[in-house]
Scaffold this active site. Structure first.
Site: not given
Length: 257
Positions: A141, A154
């Protein structure tokens, strides 16, 4: 038909980016192995591929369970004889700064997002080494490169996936195996839609705020990431090794005034 005769295993392909990638890969000639923890969602992806004239099968497995992953890979090889492309797409999110994150949430996100890349890679790459060819795509990401409020676990996992990608590439380059990473920005997946509905009093206002993170002024679509995955899976990217590919609408390298 950029993936003709190739066999692709895509984890977490019952919805979102994984489903879009499975549909696109199949339309480009790949035989697609759809994996998901949800039998219903996984089979829905398979049915859509078949309705569009593509070839696919569903193999249910939890990517954090070694025995299930090993059996999935075994069944895939029995059915198709090879795996040319592994797309480690399965993942989950977690919201909260460090002091807000429970140990249970930390362990769950780390387990899915890191172990869920490690296990499929572990069992597929041995087969690729024997054939001296293969392509692995890991879902990282853009948050691996930038800071974002209340995304402690995350961001930690996606940074780990990017680092793992680079390490894997060094190990497996001698076997003609390419390992690259996708770094999306905020993509309007069913997960994000549900997050907006359940986490904010005013989902529409939160949606507008999310759009401002990216220079594009909008969120990406699952199809945007699927097209990038297709490029990495195809021979068009044969000179890309250990590389991050950004599909983030400018979130990483710019900030709107």
């Amino acid at each position: 038909m950029r993936l003709t005769e190739k066999v692709a295993l895509i984890t977490g392909s019952g919805s979102g980016i994984g489903k879009s990638s499975a549909l696109l890969f199949a339309s480009e000639g790949a035989k697609v192995i759809v994996n998901d923890v949800s039998h219903e969602q996984g089979m829905a992806t398979v049915q859509e591929i078949r309705q569009n004239g593509g070839e696919a099968c569903f193999l249910q497995a939890d990517v954090t369970n070694a025995a299930e992953v090993e059996e999935m890979v075994k069944q895939a090889l029995q059915q198709y004889g090879k795996i040319d492309v592994l797309f480690n797409n399965a993942g989950i999110s977690g919201v909260g700064s460090v002091h807000e994150t429970s140990e249970e949430l930390w362990d769950r996100v780390v387990n899915v997002n890191i172990k869920g890349v490690f296990l499929p890679s572990k069992y597929v790459v041995v087969h690729m080494m024997e054939r001296k060819t293969g392509c692995i795509i890991n879902m990282s990401s853009c948050i691996a490169e930038i800071g974002l409020m209340r995304r402690a676990v995350y961001s930690a996992t996606k940074g780990a996936v990017l680092a793992l990608t680079k390490s894997m590439q060094v190990d497996y380059a001698p076997y003609n195996i390419r390992v690259n990473a996708l770094l999306p920005g905020t993509i309007l997946t069913p997960f994000v839609e549900n997050y907006l509905r359940t986490s904010y009093d005013n989902p529409e206002e939160a949606f507008e705020t999310l759009k401002k993170r990216q220079l594009s002024g909008d969120l990406g679509k699952p199809e945007d990431v699927a097209k990038a995955a297709l490029f990495l899976a195809s021979d068009e990217s044969k000179f890309m090794m250990g590389a991050p590919l950004y599909i983030d609408g400018g979130a990483t390298f710019g900030k709107m005034a």
